[in-house]
Scaffold this motif. Structure first.
Motif, PDB file in Angstrom:
ATOM      1  N   LEU A 101      -6.356  -2.293  -4.436  1.00 41.89           N
ATOM      2  CA  LEU A 101      -4.994  -3.442  -3.242  1.00 41.89           C
ATOM      3  C   LEU A 101      -5.490  -2.921  -1.795  1.00 41.89           C
ATOM      4  CD1 LEU A 101      -2.147  -1.720  -5.034  1.00 41.89           C
ATOM      5  CD2 LEU A 101      -2.554  -4.060  -5.183  1.00 41.89           C
ATOM      6  N   VAL A 102      -5.768  -2.212  -2.227  1.00 41.18           N
ATOM      7  CA  VAL A 102      -6.715  -1.990  -0.282  1.00 41.18           C
ATOM      8  C   VAL A 102      -7.652  -3.413  -0.556  1.00 41.18           C
ATOM      9  CG1 VAL A 102      -8.374  -0.369   1.644  1.00 41.18           C
ATOM     10  CG2 VAL A 102      -5.905   0.794  -0.296  1.00 41.18           C
ATOM     11  N   LEU A 153      -7.925   7.392   3.793  1.00 41.59           N
ATOM     12  CA  LEU A 153      -6.335   7.508   4.017  1.00 41.59           C
ATOM     13  C   LEU A 153      -5.459   7.281   2.562  1.00 41.59           C
ATOM     14  CD1 LEU A 153      -4.274   7.975   6.366  1.00 41.59           C
ATOM     15  CD2 LEU A 153      -3.896   5.185   6.803  1.00 41.59           C
ATOM     16  N   THR A 154      -5.752   7.187   2.186  1.00 41.58           N
ATOM     17  CA  THR A 154      -5.238   6.674   0.448  1.00 41.58           C
ATOM     18  C   THR A 154      -5.790   8.527  -0.056  1.00 41.58           C
ATOM     19  OG1 THR A 154      -5.705   4.385   0.455  1.00 41.58           O
ATOM     20  CG2 THR A 154      -5.611   6.068  -1.989  1.00 41.58           C
ATOM     21  N   GLY A 155      -6.931   8.744   0.108  1.00 41.51           N
ATOM     22  CA  GLY A 155      -6.702  10.328  -0.017  1.00 41.51           C
ATOM     23  C   GLY A 155      -6.113  11.070   0.115  1.00 41.51           C
ATOM     24  N   LEU A 210       9.503  -2.886  -6.782  1.00 41.66           N
ATOM     25  CA  LEU A 210      10.326  -3.356  -6.331  1.00 41.66           C
ATOM     26  C   LEU A 210       9.050  -4.317  -5.308  1.00 41.66           C
ATOM     27  CD1 LEU A 210      13.326  -1.703  -5.465  1.00 41.66           C
ATOM     28  CD2 LEU A 210      13.702  -3.606  -6.715  1.00 41.66           C
ATOM     29  N   PHE A 211       8.319  -3.099  -4.911  1.00 41.48           N
ATOM     30  CA  PHE A 211       7.274  -4.216  -4.134  1.00 41.48           C
ATOM     31  C   PHE A 211       6.063  -3.816  -4.175  1.00 41.48           C
ATOM     32  CE2 PHE A 211      11.180  -0.827  -2.415  1.00 41.48           C
ATOM     33  CZ  PHE A 211      11.646  -2.138  -0.807  1.00 41.48           C
ATOM     34  N   VAL A 212       5.177  -3.861  -4.784  1.00 44.46           N
ATOM     35  CA  VAL A 212       3.754  -3.808  -5.488  1.00 44.46           C
ATOM     36  C   VAL A 212       3.575  -5.447  -5.428  1.00 44.46           C
ATOM     37  CG1 VAL A 212       1.804  -3.324  -6.352  1.00 44.46           C
ATOM     38  CG2 VAL A 212       3.906  -1.345  -5.805  1.00 44.46           C
ATOM     39  N   ARG A 213       2.298  -5.898  -5.427  1.00 41.66           N
ATOM     40  CA  ARG A 213       2.073  -7.215  -5.488  1.00 41.66           C
ATOM     41  C   ARG A 213       0.436  -6.833  -5.825  1.00 41.66           C
ATOM     42  NH1 ARG A 213       6.576  -6.886  -6.379  1.00 41.66           N
ATOM     43  NH2 ARG A 213       7.698  -8.995  -5.915  1.00 41.66           N
ATOM     44  N   TRP A 217       0.490  -1.414  -0.370  1.00 42.32           N
ATOM     45  CA  TRP A 217       0.342   0.272   0.046  1.00 42.32           C
ATOM     46  C   TRP A 217       1.017   0.856   0.031  1.00 42.32           C
ATOM     47  CZ3 TRP A 217      -0.567   3.680   4.165  1.00 42.32           C
ATOM     48  CH2 TRP A 217      -1.719   4.514   3.896  1.00 42.32           C
ATOM     49  N   ALA A 218       1.196   1.326   0.909  1.00 43.20           N
ATOM     50  CA  ALA A 218       3.130   1.875   0.843  1.00 43.20           C
ATOM     51  C   ALA A 218       3.139   2.532  -0.448  1.00 43.20           C
ATOM     52  CB  ALA A 218       3.802   2.202   1.942  1.00 43.20           C
TER      53      ALA A 218
END
Length: 449
Positions: free
Chosen positions: A132-133, A148-150, A193-196, A22-23
């Motif tokens: 993703l969330v 929190l995304t917004g 690197l990090f998003v799945r 998420w980050a």
């Protein structure tokens, strides 16, 4: 969604990997919001650079938002087919290329072409992060994480309202926009690197076929909760969008007589207030899930009231009232995000990308219409471009918002009744639980039906 329906579970829901995914995705969304709002502080400069009228200036935002809104349905369908990571990568590439080119063009057609590709890239980002969330976090956390995304995305708007405005003043057009485009390459590293796409195996996603995409869109559209989400997004979001994307800065500078520095500060206040409202409305959405549409209506009522006082105020508006206006208007963005939670509880996971795309068209269609109408009215009452913009010209121009609010409120009330009746018919016990404050109840038939 269960592990059995989507392949073996590889990562824990709500776990450390979920937060890392998420980050990393949020960094792309922050950059997308920055690029989206970067013209908001440059409207007057752009009008002078390209030697254009009010209606022509509004074309920048109209084209960008029209592409964004028009892309939501196909992007939502493609999101269900290809996943968030691929769409975030394509979106980031388009954003970076469009903004870099925009830094060097000096003709209206070329600049409009840049906004087309920027709108295309932007259209792929937010709904990818929202998906993703939905997949990486539990139903208990999803509403707050959506808010929190917004909220964090508004950091991009904050950077556009502050640092970019200063950069335009000190370094000029080309260095400012070209420098902002370079950040895209750094953000892409985090994405790779990090998003799945999911904590599960990808069997269910891979089983989807292109011929099923149109069916998913059609099914999600016919769900009353999806359309309630769309009209909530439509009604709550557009005023803040219009203000931050294009017409707020000219209204404050040319209409209210503020300096560019003070106008930028007010836009930053609006962004900061939006972040605070994200936390408040996110918690209220979780606590009162049955009253989500009522929350949206209260937000809209407050924004309408604030604009009414400002537009009826004799002479220029005092600073304290302008602060109230931007703070109240800031609630519209977080308020519109409640629409995504309405779609979440009404659609099965395999339709979620499509449903989210449908909801996300709402506010941007409303923004497109409002931006265009404001430009047309300004050209009618103040022909001649920025030199002729006055407060008396902006009053009737900004008043076109009431037409859009009226339509949106009528539709919210209409689809709220339909959604509640559908919920009651589908699951009476779940309906009672929702009224009792349970935010984990969902109302949808199996996705294969």
């Amino acid at each position: 969604m269960s592990a059995g329906s989507a392949g073996a579970q590889r990562y824990a829901i709500d776990g450390r990997r979920a937060w890392l995914v998420w980050a990393s995705a949020i960094s792309v969304y922050v950059l997308a919001v920055f690029h989206r709002t970067s013209l908001g502080v440059a409207g007057v400069v752009a009008a002078e650079r390209f030697e254009i009228s009010s209606s022509q200036l509004s074309l920048f935002t109209i084209v960008q938002i029209a592409v964004y809104a028009g892309m939501q349905l196909p992007v939502g369908a493609l999101l269900d087919r290809y996943g968030s990571k691929r769409l975030l990568g394509v979106g980031l590439s388009l954003l970076t290329a469009a903004q870099l080119t925009f830094a060097f063009v000096d003709t209206l057609p070329a600049a409009l072409a840049c906004r087309v590709f920027l709108g295309m890239g932007d259209s792929m980002v937010f709904i990818s992060v929202i998906r993703l969330v939905a997949l990486w976090f539990s139903a208990r956390r999803s509403p707050m994480l959506s808010q929190l995304t917004g909220l964090l995305g508004q950091v991009g708007a904050l950077l556009a309202a502050g640092p970019l405005a200063l950069a335009l003043t000190h370094f000029g057009w080309t260095p400012s926009y070209a420098g902002s485009a370079v950040v895209g390459a750094l953000t892409g590293v985090l994405l790779v690197l990090f998003v799945r796409d999911s904590p599960y195996g990808d069997q269910a996603r891979d089983a989807l076929r292109l011929r099923a995409l149109a069916r998913g869109l059609r099914n999600a559209w016919h769900v009353p909760g999806t359309r309630l989400g769309l009209w909530s997004h439509f009604t709550a979001q557009f005023s803040a969008n219009v203000f931050s994307l294009l017409w707020g800065f000219p209204f404050l500078v040319s209409g209210e007589g503020l300096s560019p520095l003070v106008a930028s500060a007010l836009l930053m206040v609006m962004v900061a207030a939006s972040m605070a409202f994200s936390v408040l409305l996110g918690s209220l959405t979780v606590r009162f899930p049955f009253s989500r549409s009522t929350l949206v209506l209260w937000v809209v009522a407050a924004v309408v009231a604030a604009w009414t006082v400002v537009l009826l105020w004799p002479g220029r508006t005092p600073m304290w009232l302008l602060v109230v206006l931007v703070v109240v208007m800031a609630a519209g963005g977080p308020g519109s995000l409640i629409g995504f939670d309405m779609a979440r509880t009404s659609n099965p996971p395999t339709w979620l990308g499509s449903a989210t795309g449908i909801v996300n068209t709402g506010g941007f269609i409303a923004t497109l219409v409002a931006v265009a109408l404001i430009g047309v009215v300004l050209d009618h009452v103040a022909p001649g471009g920025p030199a002729k913009w006055t407060l008396e010209a902006f009053r009737p121009a900004m008043a076109v918002q009431y037409l859009i609010w009226a339509l949106g409120v009528i539709q919210i009330l209409r689809y709220r009744g339909k959604t509640r009746r559908a919920m009651l018919a589908m699951d009476p016990e779940g309906y009672d639980a929702l009224r009792g404050g349970s935010s984990t109840v969902t109302f949808h038939r199996p996705s294969g039906l």
